[in-house]
Design a protein around this motif. Structure first.
Motif, PDB file in Angstrom:
ATOM      1  N   TYR A  58      -1.815   1.900  -5.465  1.00  0.00           N
ATOM      2  CA  TYR A  58      -1.502   2.823  -6.553  1.00  0.00           C
ATOM      3  C   TYR A  58      -2.476   2.662  -7.710  1.00  0.00           C
ATOM      4  N   ALA A  59      -2.675   3.753  -8.423  1.00  0.00           N
ATOM      5  CA  ALA A  59      -3.381   3.656  -9.688  1.00  0.00           C
ATOM      6  C   ALA A  59      -2.503   2.888 -10.666  1.00  0.00           C
ATOM      7  N   ASP A  60      -3.120   2.150 -11.548  1.00  0.00           N
ATOM      8  CA  ASP A  60      -2.358   1.358 -12.517  1.00  0.00           C
ATOM      9  C   ASP A  60      -1.427   2.233 -13.355  1.00  0.00           C
ATOM     10  N   THR A  61      -1.831   3.454 -13.602  1.00  0.00           N
ATOM     11  CA  THR A  61      -1.052   4.345 -14.471  1.00  0.00           C
ATOM     12  C   THR A  61       0.259   4.802 -13.851  1.00  0.00           C
ATOM     13  N   VAL A  62       0.410   4.637 -12.541  1.00  0.00           N
ATOM     14  CA  VAL A  62       1.632   5.112 -11.888  1.00  0.00           C
ATOM     15  C   VAL A  62       2.414   3.993 -11.220  1.00  0.00           C
ATOM     16  N   LYS A  63       1.884   2.788 -11.226  1.00  0.00           N
ATOM     17  CA  LYS A  63       2.590   1.662 -10.591  1.00  0.00           C
ATOM     18  C   LYS A  63       3.969   1.488 -11.201  1.00  0.00           C
ATOM     19  N   GLY A  64       4.950   1.307 -10.318  1.00  0.00           N
ATOM     20  CA  GLY A  64       6.322   1.128 -10.765  1.00  0.00           C
ATOM     21  C   GLY A  64       7.068   2.424 -10.989  1.00  0.00           C
ATOM     22  N   ARG A  65       6.351   3.550 -10.988  1.00  0.00           N
ATOM     23  CA  ARG A  65       7.001   4.851 -11.205  1.00  0.00           C
ATOM     24  C   ARG A  65       6.886   5.753  -9.976  1.00  0.00           C
ATOM     25  N   PHE A  66       5.760   5.668  -9.281  1.00  0.00           N
ATOM     26  CA  PHE A  66       5.516   6.521  -8.121  1.00  0.00           C
ATOM     27  C   PHE A  66       5.605   5.694  -6.843  1.00  0.00           C
ATOM     28  N   ILE A  72       5.291   9.095  10.117  1.00  0.00           N
ATOM     29  CA  ILE A  72       4.328   9.261  11.209  1.00  0.00           C
ATOM     30  C   ILE A  72       4.776  10.349  12.172  1.00  0.00           C
ATOM     31  N   ILE A  73       6.079  10.403  12.448  1.00  0.00           N
ATOM     32  CA  ILE A  73       6.593  11.363  13.427  1.00  0.00           C
ATOM     33  C   ILE A  73       6.442  12.793  12.903  1.00  0.00           C
ATOM     34  N   GLU A  74       6.737  12.991  11.623  1.00  0.00           N
ATOM     35  CA  GLU A  74       6.643  14.314  11.018  1.00  0.00           C
ATOM     36  C   GLU A  74       5.240  14.618  10.503  1.00  0.00           C
ATOM     37  N   ASN A  75       4.346  13.623  10.590  1.00  0.00           N
ATOM     38  CA  ASN A  75       2.963  13.809  10.100  1.00  0.00           C
ATOM     39  C   ASN A  75       2.945  14.280   8.647  1.00  0.00           C
ATOM     40  N   THR A  76       3.778  13.653   7.854  1.00  0.00           N
ATOM     41  CA  THR A  76       3.925  14.059   6.463  1.00  0.00           C
ATOM     42  C   THR A  76       3.822  12.842   5.548  1.00  0.00           C
ATOM     43  N   VAL A  77       3.151  13.031   4.432  1.00  0.00           N
ATOM     44  CA  VAL A  77       3.092  11.987   3.417  1.00  0.00           C
ATOM     45  C   VAL A  77       3.816  12.510   2.179  1.00  0.00           C
ATOM     46  N   TYR A  78       4.566  11.624   1.548  1.00  0.00           N
ATOM     47  CA  TYR A  78       5.359  11.989   0.388  1.00  0.00           C
ATOM     48  C   TYR A  78       4.896  11.198  -0.837  1.00  0.00           C
ATOM     49  N   LEU A  79       5.126  11.784  -1.995  1.00  0.00           N
ATOM     50  CA  LEU A  79       4.909  11.073  -3.245  1.00  0.00           C
ATOM     51  C   LEU A  79       6.143  11.290  -4.106  1.00  0.00           C
ATOM     52  N   LYS A  80       6.949  10.251  -4.232  1.00  0.00           N
ATOM     53  CA  LYS A  80       8.117  10.314  -5.098  1.00  0.00           C
ATOM     54  C   LYS A  80       7.686   9.871  -6.470  1.00  0.00           C
ATOM     55  N   MET A  81       7.900  10.732  -7.447  1.00  0.00           N
ATOM     56  CA  MET A  81       7.455  10.472  -8.815  1.00  0.00           C
ATOM     57  C   MET A  81       8.673  10.385  -9.727  1.00  0.00           C
ATOM     58  N   ASN A  82       8.869   9.221 -10.311  1.00  0.00           N
ATOM     59  CA  ASN A  82       9.970   8.995 -11.242  1.00  0.00           C
ATOM     60  C   ASN A  82       9.419   8.743 -12.644  1.00  0.00           C
ATOM     61  N   SER A  83      10.300   8.852 -13.614  1.00  0.00           N
ATOM     62  CA  SER A  83       9.933   8.576 -15.014  1.00  0.00           C
ATOM     63  C   SER A  83       8.651   9.307 -15.398  1.00  0.00           C
ATOM     64  N   LEU A  84       8.611  10.571 -15.081  1.00  0.00           N
ATOM     65  CA  LEU A  84       7.400  11.350 -15.319  1.00  0.00           C
ATOM     66  C   LEU A  84       7.104  11.477 -16.809  1.00  0.00           C
TER      67      LEU A  84
END
Length: 115
Positions: A58-66, A72-84
């Motif tokens: 992670y980038a330092d600016t998002v560590k602990g929040r993202f 792998i099965i769905e071939n999908t990557v997610y990004l959960k973003m909290n405390s935006l």
């Protein structure tokens, strides 16, 4: 490989969003998937990446929040973003890199953090 990103939108500071990036095509060759962002007037920057057989980075600016994750099965990557924060406002792009080092970018999804 083709990438389709989704999940952006308008959210208030402190809120959450989850971005999705679905890969299609020669997905078996993908070794790394990640998220980048580009704010107006700024260069595109790394947000988070995840590598097959390795851990996330992670980038330092998002560590602990993202949190980045990959299905792998769905071939999908997610990004959960909290405390935006307002400074998270940007167009978010997903990227896939295959075993030969070739990269493919998704079309981008806008994230706006504002009250």
């Amino acid at each position: 490989v083709q990438l389709q990103a989704s999940g952006g939108g308008l959210v208030q500071p402190g809120g959450s969003l989850r971005l999705s990036c679905a890969a299609s095509g020669s997905v078996f060759r993908i070794i790394t998937m990640g998220w980048y962002r580009q704010a107006p007037g700024k260069q595109r920057e790394l947000v988070a990446v995840i590598t097959t057989g390795g851990g996330p980075n992670y980038a330092d600016t998002v560590k602990g929040r993202f949190t980045i994750s990959r299905d792998i099965i769905e071939n999908t990557v997610y990004l959960k973003m909290n405390s935006l924060k307002p400074e998270d406002t940007a167009v978010y792009y997903c990227k896939a890199v295959n075993r030969l080092g070739s990269a493919v970018w998704g079309q981008g999804t806008q994230v706006t953090v504002s009250s």
